[in-house]
Scaffold this motif. Structure first.
Motif, PDB file in Angstrom:
ATOM      1  N   LEU A 107      -0.816 -18.032  17.917  1.00 19.87           N
ATOM      2  CA  LEU A 107      -1.116 -16.878  16.698  1.00 19.87           C
ATOM      3  C   LEU A 107      -1.694 -15.521  17.225  1.00 19.87           C
ATOM      4  CD1 LEU A 107      -2.748 -18.727  13.992  1.00 19.87           C
ATOM      5  CD2 LEU A 107      -0.701 -17.469  14.350  1.00 19.87           C
ATOM      6  N   VAL A 108      -3.176 -16.057  18.181  1.00 18.49           N
ATOM      7  CA  VAL A 108      -3.042 -14.968  19.105  1.00 18.49           C
ATOM      8  C   VAL A 108      -2.667 -14.209  19.955  1.00 18.49           C
ATOM      9  CG1 VAL A 108      -5.034 -14.201  20.568  1.00 18.49           C
ATOM     10  CG2 VAL A 108      -5.995 -15.726  18.458  1.00 18.49           C
ATOM     11  N   TYR A 109      -1.425 -14.628  21.070  1.00 12.39           N
ATOM     12  CA  TYR A 109      -0.831 -14.171  21.385  1.00 12.39           C
ATOM     13  C   TYR A 109       0.437 -13.482  20.819  1.00 12.39           C
ATOM     14  CZ  TYR A 109       3.318 -13.940  24.876  1.00 12.39           C
ATOM     15  OH  TYR A 109       4.792 -13.227  25.218  1.00 12.39           O
ATOM     16  N   ILE A 110       0.983 -13.732  19.426  1.00  6.48           N
ATOM     17  CA  ILE A 110       1.916 -13.067  19.090  1.00  6.48           C
ATOM     18  C   ILE A 110       0.780 -11.547  17.915  1.00  6.48           C
ATOM     19  CG2 ILE A 110       2.921 -13.326  16.786  1.00  6.48           C
ATOM     20  CD1 ILE A 110       4.246 -14.677  18.982  1.00  6.48           C
ATOM     21  N   PHE A 111      -0.459 -12.335  17.281  1.00  8.74           N
ATOM     22  CA  PHE A 111      -0.569 -10.546  17.026  1.00  8.74           C
ATOM     23  C   PHE A 111      -1.195  -9.906  17.538  1.00  8.74           C
ATOM     24  CE2 PHE A 111      -5.090  -8.437  15.972  1.00  8.74           C
ATOM     25  CZ  PHE A 111      -4.422  -7.614  15.163  1.00  8.74           C
ATOM     26  N   TRP A 112      -0.921 -10.101  19.071  1.00 19.29           N
ATOM     27  CA  TRP A 112      -1.978  -8.571  20.001  1.00 19.29           C
ATOM     28  C   TRP A 112      -0.527  -8.832  20.782  1.00 19.29           C
ATOM     29  CZ3 TRP A 112      -5.642  -6.289  19.447  1.00 19.29           C
ATOM     30  CH2 TRP A 112      -7.589  -6.746  18.515  1.00 19.29           C
ATOM     31  N   GLY A 113       0.044  -9.294  20.956  1.00 16.57           N
ATOM     32  CA  GLY A 113       1.947  -8.883  21.479  1.00 16.57           C
ATOM     33  C   GLY A 113       2.747  -7.577  19.965  1.00 16.57           C
ATOM     34  N   ALA A 114       2.526  -8.448  19.108  1.00 15.07           N
ATOM     35  CA  ALA A 114       2.218  -7.016  18.329  1.00 15.07           C
ATOM     36  C   ALA A 114       1.734  -5.691  18.208  1.00 15.07           C
ATOM     37  CB  ALA A 114       3.001  -7.727  16.637  1.00 15.07           C
ATOM     38  N   VAL A 115       0.224  -6.037  17.612  1.00 16.37           N
ATOM     39  CA  VAL A 115      -0.576  -4.586  17.918  1.00 16.37           C
ATOM     40  C   VAL A 115      -0.314  -3.643  19.713  1.00 16.37           C
ATOM     41  CG1 VAL A 115      -2.770  -3.633  18.540  1.00 16.37           C
ATOM     42  CG2 VAL A 115      -2.376  -5.553  16.485  1.00 16.37           C
ATOM     43  N   VAL A 116       0.199  -4.289  20.751  1.00 13.63           N
ATOM     44  CA  VAL A 116       0.641  -3.803  21.681  1.00 13.63           C
ATOM     45  C   VAL A 116       2.024  -3.230  21.871  1.00 13.63           C
ATOM     46  CG1 VAL A 116       0.746  -4.043  24.930  1.00 13.63           C
ATOM     47  CG2 VAL A 116      -1.052  -5.244  23.062  1.00 13.63           C
ATOM     48  N   TYR A 117       2.582  -3.817  20.752  1.00 13.76           N
ATOM     49  CA  TYR A 117       3.924  -3.231  20.822  1.00 13.76           C
ATOM     50  C   TYR A 117       4.203  -2.400  19.742  1.00 13.76           C
ATOM     51  CZ  TYR A 117       9.101  -3.196  20.340  1.00 13.76           C
ATOM     52  OH  TYR A 117      10.608  -2.668  19.719  1.00 13.76           O
TER      53      TYR A 117
ATOM     54  N   PHE B  71       6.205 -20.335  21.831  1.00 17.45           N
ATOM     55  CA  PHE B  71       5.580 -19.105  20.922  1.00 17.45           C
ATOM     56  C   PHE B  71       6.498 -17.871  22.002  1.00 17.45           C
ATOM     57  CE2 PHE B  71       3.417 -20.487  24.932  1.00 17.45           C
ATOM     58  CZ  PHE B  71       3.041 -19.269  26.013  1.00 17.45           C
ATOM     59  N   GLN B  72       7.434 -18.208  23.124  1.00 14.71           N
ATOM     60  CA  GLN B  72       7.760 -16.792  23.096  1.00 14.71           C
ATOM     61  C   GLN B  72       9.012 -16.260  22.475  1.00 14.71           C
ATOM     62  OE1 GLN B  72       9.337 -17.908  26.982  1.00 14.71           O
ATOM     63  NE2 GLN B  72       6.845 -18.109  28.931  1.00 14.71           N
ATOM     64  N   THR B  73       8.814 -17.336  21.992  1.00 15.21           N
ATOM     65  CA  THR B  73      10.539 -16.815  21.130  1.00 15.21           C
ATOM     66  C   THR B  73      10.483 -16.786  19.772  1.00 15.21           C
ATOM     67  OG1 THR B  73      11.384 -19.531  21.702  1.00 15.21           O
ATOM     68  CG2 THR B  73      12.601 -18.177  19.483  1.00 15.21           C
ATOM     69  N   MET B  74       8.667 -16.977  18.921  1.00 15.16           N
ATOM     70  CA  MET B  74       8.117 -16.357  17.906  1.00 15.16           C
ATOM     71  C   MET B  74       7.704 -14.646  18.203  1.00 15.16           C
ATOM     72  SD  MET B  74       4.745 -17.832  16.151  1.00 15.16           S
ATOM     73  CE  MET B  74       5.618 -18.913  15.553  1.00 15.16           C
ATOM     74  N   MET B  75       7.744 -14.576  19.744  1.00 19.37           N
ATOM     75  CA  MET B  75       7.339 -13.276  19.641  1.00 19.37           C
ATOM     76  C   MET B  75       8.945 -12.002  19.786  1.00 19.37           C
ATOM     77  SD  MET B  75       4.903 -10.409  20.816  1.00 19.37           S
ATOM     78  CE  MET B  75       4.709  -9.347  20.924  1.00 19.37           C
ATOM     79  N   GLN B  76       9.566 -12.808  20.388  1.00 13.59           N
ATOM     80  CA  GLN B  76      10.900 -11.866  20.893  1.00 13.59           C
ATOM     81  C   GLN B  76      11.135 -11.796  18.857  1.00 13.59           C
ATOM     82  OE1 GLN B  76      12.722 -14.648  23.080  1.00 13.59           O
ATOM     83  NE2 GLN B  76      12.295 -13.382  25.381  1.00 13.59           N
ATOM     84  N   THR B  77      11.014 -12.750  17.608  1.00 15.43           N
ATOM     85  CA  THR B  77      11.282 -12.576  16.621  1.00 15.43           C
ATOM     86  C   THR B  77      10.441 -11.548  16.338  1.00 15.43           C
ATOM     87  OG1 THR B  77      11.382 -14.577  16.496  1.00 15.43           O
ATOM     88  CG2 THR B  77      11.752 -13.436  14.125  1.00 15.43           C
ATOM     89  N   VAL B  78       9.691 -10.972  15.946  1.00 14.75           N
ATOM     90  CA  VAL B  78       8.581 -10.427  15.636  1.00 14.75           C
ATOM     91  C   VAL B  78       8.740  -8.801  16.503  1.00 14.75           C
ATOM     92  CG1 VAL B  78       6.013  -9.931  15.871  1.00 14.75           C
ATOM     93  CG2 VAL B  78       6.250 -12.013  15.278  1.00 14.75           C
ATOM     94  N   GLN B  79       9.536  -9.269  17.210  1.00 21.15           N
ATOM     95  CA  GLN B  79       9.728  -7.653  18.677  1.00 21.15           C
ATOM     96  C   GLN B  79      10.476  -7.064  17.804  1.00 21.15           C
ATOM     97  OE1 GLN B  79       9.621  -8.461  22.744  1.00 21.15           O
ATOM     98  NE2 GLN B  79      10.325  -6.198  22.277  1.00 21.15           N
ATOM     99  N   SER B  80      11.518  -8.542  17.600  1.00 23.79           N
ATOM    100  CA  SER B  80      12.941  -7.227  17.148  1.00 23.79           C
ATOM    101  C   SER B  80      12.925  -6.822  15.412  1.00 23.79           C
ATOM    102  CB  SER B  80      13.782  -8.235  17.375  1.00 23.79           C
ATOM    103  OG  SER B  80      14.148  -9.812  16.253  1.00 23.79           O
ATOM    104  N   GLY B  81      12.542  -7.778  15.338  1.00 22.03           N
ATOM    105  CA  GLY B  81      11.852  -7.768  13.197  1.00 22.03           C
ATOM    106  C   GLY B  81      11.492  -6.423  13.420  1.00 22.03           C
ATOM    107  N   MET B  82      10.815  -5.654  14.204  1.00 21.67           N
ATOM    108  CA  MET B  82       9.640  -4.124  14.324  1.00 21.67           C
ATOM    109  C   MET B  82      10.631  -3.384  15.062  1.00 21.67           C
ATOM    110  SD  MET B  82       6.138  -5.302  15.358  1.00 21.67           S
ATOM    111  CE  MET B  82       5.198  -4.271  15.949  1.00 21.67           C
ATOM    112  N   ALA B  83      11.176  -3.352  15.845  1.00 22.97           N
ATOM    113  CA  ALA B  83      12.130  -2.635  16.270  1.00 22.97           C
ATOM    114  C   ALA B  83      13.141  -1.786  15.568  1.00 22.97           C
ATOM    115  CB  ALA B  83      12.892  -3.439  17.689  1.00 22.97           C
ATOM    116  N   ASP B  84      13.732  -1.987  14.510  1.00 21.86           N
ATOM    117  CA  ASP B  84      14.092  -1.821  13.559  1.00 21.86           C
ATOM    118  C   ASP B  84      13.339  -0.770  12.483  1.00 21.86           C
ATOM    119  OD1 ASP B  84      16.206  -2.846  14.966  1.00 21.86           O
ATOM    120  OD2 ASP B  84      16.351  -4.344  13.594  1.00 21.86           O
ATOM    121  N   LYS B  85      12.339  -1.148  12.309  1.00 17.48           N
ATOM    122  CA  LYS B  85      12.057  -0.406  10.825  1.00 17.48           C
ATOM    123  C   LYS B  85      10.643   0.517  11.214  1.00 17.48           C
ATOM    124  CE  LYS B  85      12.945  -4.400   8.302  1.00 17.48           C
ATOM    125  NZ  LYS B  85      13.919  -4.917   9.198  1.00 17.48           N
TER     126      LYS B  85
END
Length: 179
Positions: free
Chosen positions: A146-156, A1-15
């Motif tokens: 899923l919960v970790y990725i969702f709330w991590g993306a919301v906080v980010y 799940f850490q790798t998935m969160m990093q993928t979500v974070q890098s996808g959000m960082a540019d756009k």
């Protein structure tokens, strides 16, 4: 799940994050002006004015470097989690659990089925509990991911907006609520 969160974070960082940073800067300027007017209304309180400007400079620096700040924070917590995980030597719990299931079935599979038949009700209840646990654990791991990725993306995503409102005395309660 850490790798998935990093993928979500890098996808959000540019756009998404640059647009949120711009909105955050606008909110900070509005709140800074309100803070300056408030210091002026209190008879020209220079101490309050200096404190207000200092708070906004610090927050503007964090918002401007939000991606780096959040990435460093996530990496720090991930390193702590990896240290704790590696301290007892189990490695990936999901892989270990699957390996132990396969080993247990290879060694005791048919014997344990025979024991269920010969030992009656207690063995059947125990086997049903074990079967339910075999189903619940992988499902729980996926739900946690899923919960970790969702709330991590919301906080980010919401982080710069909350930080932009945090130094203001007038809307600080909203920022505290979301923090």
């Amino acid at each position: 799940f850490q790798t998935m969160m990093q993928t979500v974070q890098s996808g959000m960082a540019d756009k998404m994050i640059p647009a949120l940073q711009t909105v955050s800067y606008v909110l900070m300027v509005i709140c800074l002006l309100l803070g300056i007017y408030e210091a002026f209304a209190k008879g020209g309180d220079t101490r309050q004015l200096a404190a207000t400007i200092f708070k906004y400079v610090v927050v503007a620096f964090i918002v401007g470097n939000w991606t780096t700040f959040f990435t460093d924070l996530m990496n720090g917590f991930n390193q702590i989690a990896q240290y704790i995980d590696n301290s007892y030597g189990a490695g990936d719990l999901m892989k270990e659990w699957g390996k132990e299931l396969a080993d247990n079935w290879t060694i005791n599979g048919y014997i344990s089925i025979w024991n269920i038949i010969t030992n009656g009700g207690a063995a059947i209840v125990n086997s049903l509990e074990i079967a339910i646990a075999y189903i619940i654990f992988p499902v729980a791991v996926q739900i946690f991911t899923l919960v970790y990725i969702f709330w991590g993306a919301v906080v980010y995503a919401v982080g710069p907006l909350v930080l932009a409102l945090a130094p203001s005395r007038m809307v600080n309660s909203v920022a505290k609520c979301y923090m």
